[in-house]
Design an enzyme around this catalytic site. Structure first.
Site, PDB file in Angstrom:
ATOM      1  N   ARG A  66     -17.258  46.491 111.387  1.00  0.00           N
ATOM      2  CA  ARG A  66     -17.075  46.172 109.916  1.00  0.00           C
ATOM      3  C   ARG A  66     -15.746  46.444 109.178  1.00  0.00           C
ATOM      4  O   ARG A  66     -15.596  47.281 108.814  1.00  0.00           O
ATOM      5  CB  ARG A  66     -18.469  46.856 109.112  1.00  0.00           C
ATOM      6  CG  ARG A  66     -19.845  46.598 109.841  1.00  0.00           C
ATOM      7  CD  ARG A  66     -20.827  47.331 108.949  1.00  0.00           C
ATOM      8  NE  ARG A  66     -22.136  46.976 108.936  1.00  0.00           N
ATOM      9  CZ  ARG A  66     -22.973  47.384 109.710  1.00  0.00           C
ATOM     10  NH1 ARG A  66     -22.920  48.320 110.656  1.00  0.00           N
ATOM     11  NH2 ARG A  66     -24.083  47.019 109.818  1.00  0.00           N
TER      12      ARG A  66
ATOM     13  N   ARG B 284     -15.532  41.527 112.991  1.00  0.00           N
ATOM     14  CA  ARG B 284     -16.045  40.727 112.100  1.00  0.00           C
ATOM     15  C   ARG B 284     -15.174  40.589 110.935  1.00  0.00           C
ATOM     16  O   ARG B 284     -14.710  41.456 110.327  1.00  0.00           O
ATOM     17  CB  ARG B 284     -17.327  41.075 111.645  1.00  0.00           C
ATOM     18  CG  ARG B 284     -18.028  40.287 110.519  1.00  0.00           C
ATOM     19  CD  ARG B 284     -19.445  40.887 110.026  1.00  0.00           C
ATOM     20  NE  ARG B 284     -19.336  42.027 109.331  1.00  0.00           N
ATOM     21  CZ  ARG B 284     -20.547  42.634 108.930  1.00  0.00           C
ATOM     22  NH1 ARG B 284     -21.755  42.158 109.034  1.00  0.00           N
ATOM     23  NH2 ARG B 284     -20.159  43.683 108.047  1.00  0.00           N
TER      24      ARG B 284
ATOM     25  N   GLU C 164     -27.392  35.493 109.929  1.00  0.00           N
ATOM     26  CA  GLU C 164     -28.038  36.419 109.092  1.00  0.00           C
ATOM     27  C   GLU C 164     -28.608  35.725 107.906  1.00  0.00           C
ATOM     28  O   GLU C 164     -29.089  36.453 106.698  1.00  0.00           O
ATOM     29  CB  GLU C 164     -27.138  37.514 108.794  1.00  0.00           C
ATOM     30  CG  GLU C 164     -25.806  37.222 108.188  1.00  0.00           C
ATOM     31  CD  GLU C 164     -24.883  38.442 108.081  1.00  0.00           C
ATOM     32  OE1 GLU C 164     -25.372  39.572 108.026  1.00  0.00           O
ATOM     33  OE2 GLU C 164     -23.582  38.197 107.681  1.00  0.00           O
TER      34      GLU C 164
ATOM     35  N   ASN D 291     -30.196  42.801 109.423  1.00  0.00           N
ATOM     36  CA  ASN D 291     -30.405  43.636 108.096  1.00  0.00           C
ATOM     37  C   ASN D 291     -30.544  42.335 106.851  1.00  0.00           C
ATOM     38  O   ASN D 291     -31.227  42.528 105.965  1.00  0.00           O
ATOM     39  CB  ASN D 291     -29.248  44.558 107.611  1.00  0.00           C
ATOM     40  CG  ASN D 291     -29.004  45.568 108.869  1.00  0.00           C
ATOM     41  OD1 ASN D 291     -29.973  45.971 109.439  1.00  0.00           O
ATOM     42  ND2 ASN D 291     -27.683  45.850 108.898  1.00  0.00           N
ATOM     43  N   ASP D 292     -29.576  41.576 106.893  1.00  0.00           N
ATOM     44  CA  ASP D 292     -29.345  40.639 106.015  1.00  0.00           C
ATOM     45  C   ASP D 292     -30.465  39.741 106.244  1.00  0.00           C
ATOM     46  O   ASP D 292     -31.238  38.831 105.248  1.00  0.00           O
ATOM     47  CB  ASP D 292     -28.053  39.960 105.587  1.00  0.00           C
ATOM     48  CG  ASP D 292     -27.107  40.676 104.965  1.00  0.00           C
ATOM     49  OD1 ASP D 292     -27.536  41.007 103.924  1.00  0.00           O
ATOM     50  OD2 ASP D 292     -26.049  40.954 105.306  1.00  0.00           O
TER      51      ASP D 292
ATOM     52  N   ARG E  13     -32.237  44.753 100.050  1.00  0.00           N
ATOM     53  CA  ARG E  13     -32.227  45.743 101.240  1.00  0.00           C
ATOM     54  C   ARG E  13     -31.722  47.289 100.572  1.00  0.00           C
ATOM     55  O   ARG E  13     -32.049  48.048 101.267  1.00  0.00           O
ATOM     56  CB  ARG E  13     -31.242  45.644 102.392  1.00  0.00           C
ATOM     57  CG  ARG E  13     -29.946  44.997 101.953  1.00  0.00           C
ATOM     58  CD  ARG E  13     -28.970  44.563 102.976  1.00  0.00           C
ATOM     59  NE  ARG E  13     -28.327  45.402 103.685  1.00  0.00           N
ATOM     60  CZ  ARG E  13     -27.426  44.992 104.836  1.00  0.00           C
ATOM     61  NH1 ARG E  13     -26.891  43.716 104.915  1.00  0.00           N
ATOM     62  NH2 ARG E  13     -26.955  45.971 105.568  1.00  0.00           N
TER      63      ARG E  13
HETATM   64  C1  PEP Z   1     -26.496  42.623 109.271  1.00  0.00           C
HETATM   65  O1  PEP Z   1     -26.623  42.220 108.127  1.00  0.00           O
HETATM   66  O2  PEP Z   1     -27.739  42.834 110.063  1.00  0.00           O
HETATM   67  C2  PEP Z   1     -25.142  43.225 109.434  1.00  0.00           C
HETATM   68  C3  PEP Z   1     -25.120  43.917 110.798  1.00  0.00           C
HETATM   69  O3  PEP Z   1     -24.447  43.402 108.574  1.00  0.00           O
HETATM   70  P1  PEP Z   1     -24.180  44.149 107.435  1.00  0.00           P
HETATM   71  O4  PEP Z   1     -25.176  45.457 107.709  1.00  0.00           O
HETATM   72  O5  PEP Z   1     -22.843  44.717 107.444  1.00  0.00           O
HETATM   73  O6  PEP Z   1     -24.469  43.361 106.244  1.00  0.00           O
HETATM   74 MG    MG Z   2     -25.224  41.407 107.026  1.00  0.00          MG
END
Ligand code: PEP
Ligand code: MG
Length: 581
Positions: free
Chosen positions: A298, A334, A435, A458-459, A469
């Protein structure tokens, strides 16, 4: 002793004195001090008043410089009030005669004073009551809290308790002295929570209101494995947690001993277990735990942890350090995913007043808006690619045009570097994060235009279920086990397999043991997980067969309720991996 529950986001136990950080509002519990502590408490009060007076003087000076002396007069009135001998005399009398704590005594006196101003029936005087309450807050901050920027440099080990910590505040925590933290706000996959994992700090978020129950230096236990915060524990509880702490050390030794050899299922299928990182220093933790590479770097944390936008050279150096430490293992870098809750400190173009920042100018949208910023990053990544196996990944891709535009810019950057005769890697693989639900729904089309997918659950969950979230008020609605999520995962994995491209899961879902059999059963062969989960995920894989995982996935897909999926997967995990229980 007070026990509070929240969301467990980073495992482990922390025990230490509380440091209250940026306390927003106060409800002082009626606390008394011992008779022989009275003199010390009065000194503490006087020091706090001096601190407040000094900070008012500073505000007065800067207001006078920038706005003129008539504005500075407001602060002059505040200064007189906070140093008013009658007011302070009343507070000290309460401490000395009733053994009140300075916090409680101050609160009583300041609030009485504010109330009497309000009751005078004069609008001007009623407004002064607000000034008194503001002063009360300042004095409380000086008594209870610590200013925000001090968290990067603490004088002693402490447990941080805050209403909220931003990702940039979390990134700058003093790693030597911060033992763990708990916040009133925050959600399971908020970036603050993810950072806690990266820093390997026990953490609990989404606790709800609890700061008013704590005084500075109270002993606090953070149980990051079970989502508990214990304030002022009794002896038996403290002893119990100390025992758990020692057990954890032996559990981490057990896991460390499991790291040799590949993560292969009982029926011989090799699963790649990669690490997610935010900082270059984390690579070593991943390698020690047996990671097959870095599945998600990240890079926005280069911005979040810094007070300026990092130059091409600074970025190149960080990427190169990660690539070198990986020693020929793959590294997925990324591109910038700033925006939403990931905003750097200080003034920068990334600050936004958008009503819905998660739906705003974040991530790849921001890179495509600020193309020179994007190109600088791509140059750094391509140059670092010479030293190892670098892959580039674009976040938050929603439409095909967006992907094509990003790829075009990448090609431009390659041409520039070639023209400038700067060494870079031309054959980097280019992938995208899936995502956004739109990308999962169109996965068949996207799969034709990238070398790999990485699913950011996550997104994906946040956008598919319309659940922020980071918001603890809706944390119960945020579920990886929702049948809609399982369907989106299946669509994406099937599309990738049809097109013959690899697919990784890099969201927090792949760090949760419960979901590993499901993900493998759906056809996923690469997992990218938070560093502390690597050893356990690898160990679980060795207890599992793909045929068993396929049966689990098949059955999970027939269930209609998230709750049923959750219970089913929990039961299967217990059966397959009793070591965990
Ligand atoms: C996600 O969204 O699952 C992800 C890995 O990216 P981040 O948590 O950095 O948004
Ligand atoms: Mg994400």
């Amino acid at each position: 002793m007070i026990i509070k529950s929240g969301i467990a986001v980073s495992p482990g136990i922390a025990i230490g004195p509380a440091l209250l950080f940026g306390v927003r509002s106060f409800r002082i519990p009626q606390r008394f001090v011992a008779v022989d502590a009275v003199d010390g408490e009065v000194t503490r009060l006087r020091l706090a008043i001096q601190t407040v007076a000094k900070s008012i003087e500073q505000s007065q000076e800067s207001a006078s410089r920038q706005l003129g002396s008539e504005y500075a007069a407001i602060f002059g009135a505040h200064l007189m009030m906070v140093q008013d001998p009658k007011l302070l005399g009343e507070v000290e009398t309460l401490i000395r005669t009733k053994c009140f704590s300075p916090e409680f005594a101050c609160s009583r006196v300041f609030r009485n004073y504010a109330r009497s101003l309000q009751n005078l029936g004069n609008a001007y005087m009623a407004e002064r009551a607000a000034d008194v309450l503001d002063l009360e807050k300042r004095v409380m901050n000086a008594l209870l809290g610590e200013s925000r920027r001090d968290l990067s440099n603490l004088s002693h080990p402490a447990v941080i308790l805050a209403h909220n910590l931003t990702p940039s505040e979390t990134a700058s925590l003093d790693r030597k002295n911060v033992l763990g933290f708990a916040t009133e706000g925050g959600g399971r996959t908020s970036h603050t929570a993810i950072l806690a994992g990266a820093l390997e700090l026990p953490a609990v978020v989404g606790v709800g209101s609890f700061l008013s129950d704590v005084s500075v230096d109270d002993v606090v236990i953070i149980d990051g494995s079970n989502g508990k915060v214990v304030i002022d524990p009794d002896e038996a509880t403290l002893a119990g947690y100390r025992f758990v702490l020692s057990q954890q050390k032996s559990e981490s030794h057990r896991l460390a001993s499991l790291n040799s050899g590949a993560a292969t299922t009982l029926d011989g299928v090799r699963i790649q277990v990669m690490g997610n990182i935010e900082f270059p220093q984390e690579v070593q933790h991943c390698i020690e735990r047996g990671a097959d590479g870095i599945g998600l770097y990240r890079t926005e944390f280069l911005y979040i942890g810094a007070d300026h936008s990092p130059s091409e050279e600074e970025q190149f150096n960080s990427y190169r350090a990660v690539v070198a430490a990986c020693n020929d293992r793959p590294v997925v870098i990324r591109t910038l995913d700033l925006g939403a809750d990931k905003i750097p400190g200080g003034d920068s173009i990334f600050h936004t007043n958008a009503e819905n920042p998660a739906l705003g100018l974040r991530s790849i949208r921001l890179s495509l808006r600020y193309i020179s910023l994007f190109k600088t990053q791509l140059r750094g990544i391509l140059r670092a690619g010479c030293g190892g196996r670098v892959k580039i990944m674009f976040p938050l891709i929603t439409s095909l045009l967006e992907l094509r535009q990003a790829k075009l810019i990448l090609r431009d950057v390659m041409d520039d570097l070639a023209e400038e005769r700067i060494a870079f890697s031309r054959d980097v693989q280019v992938g995208m994060m899936v995502e956004v639900p739109a990308a999962a729904l169109q996965a068949r089309i996207f799969a034709k235009e990238v070398d790999f997918f990485s699913i950011g659950t996550n997104d994906l969950i946040q956008y598919a279920l319309a659940v922020d979230r980071s918001d603890p008020n809706v944390a119960a609605l945020y579920s990886s086990a929702d049948p809609a999520i399982l369907t989106l995962l299946k669509m994406t994995v099937d599309a990738a397999r049809e097109q013959g491209i690899p697919v990784t899961i890099c969201g927090q879902m792949s760090s949760d043991l419960r979901f590993i059999p499901l993900l493998i059963g759906l056809g996923v062969r690469t997992l990218s997980v938070t560093p502390f989960a690597i050893a356990e995920v690898r160990d679980l894989i060795r207890h599992l067969s793909v045929s068993q995982a396929e049966e689990i996935a098949e059955h999970a897909l027939t269930l209609d309720l998230a709750r049923d999926v959750d219970n089913y997967l929990r039961g299967e995990l217990q059966r397959i991996y009793p070591e965990k229980q």
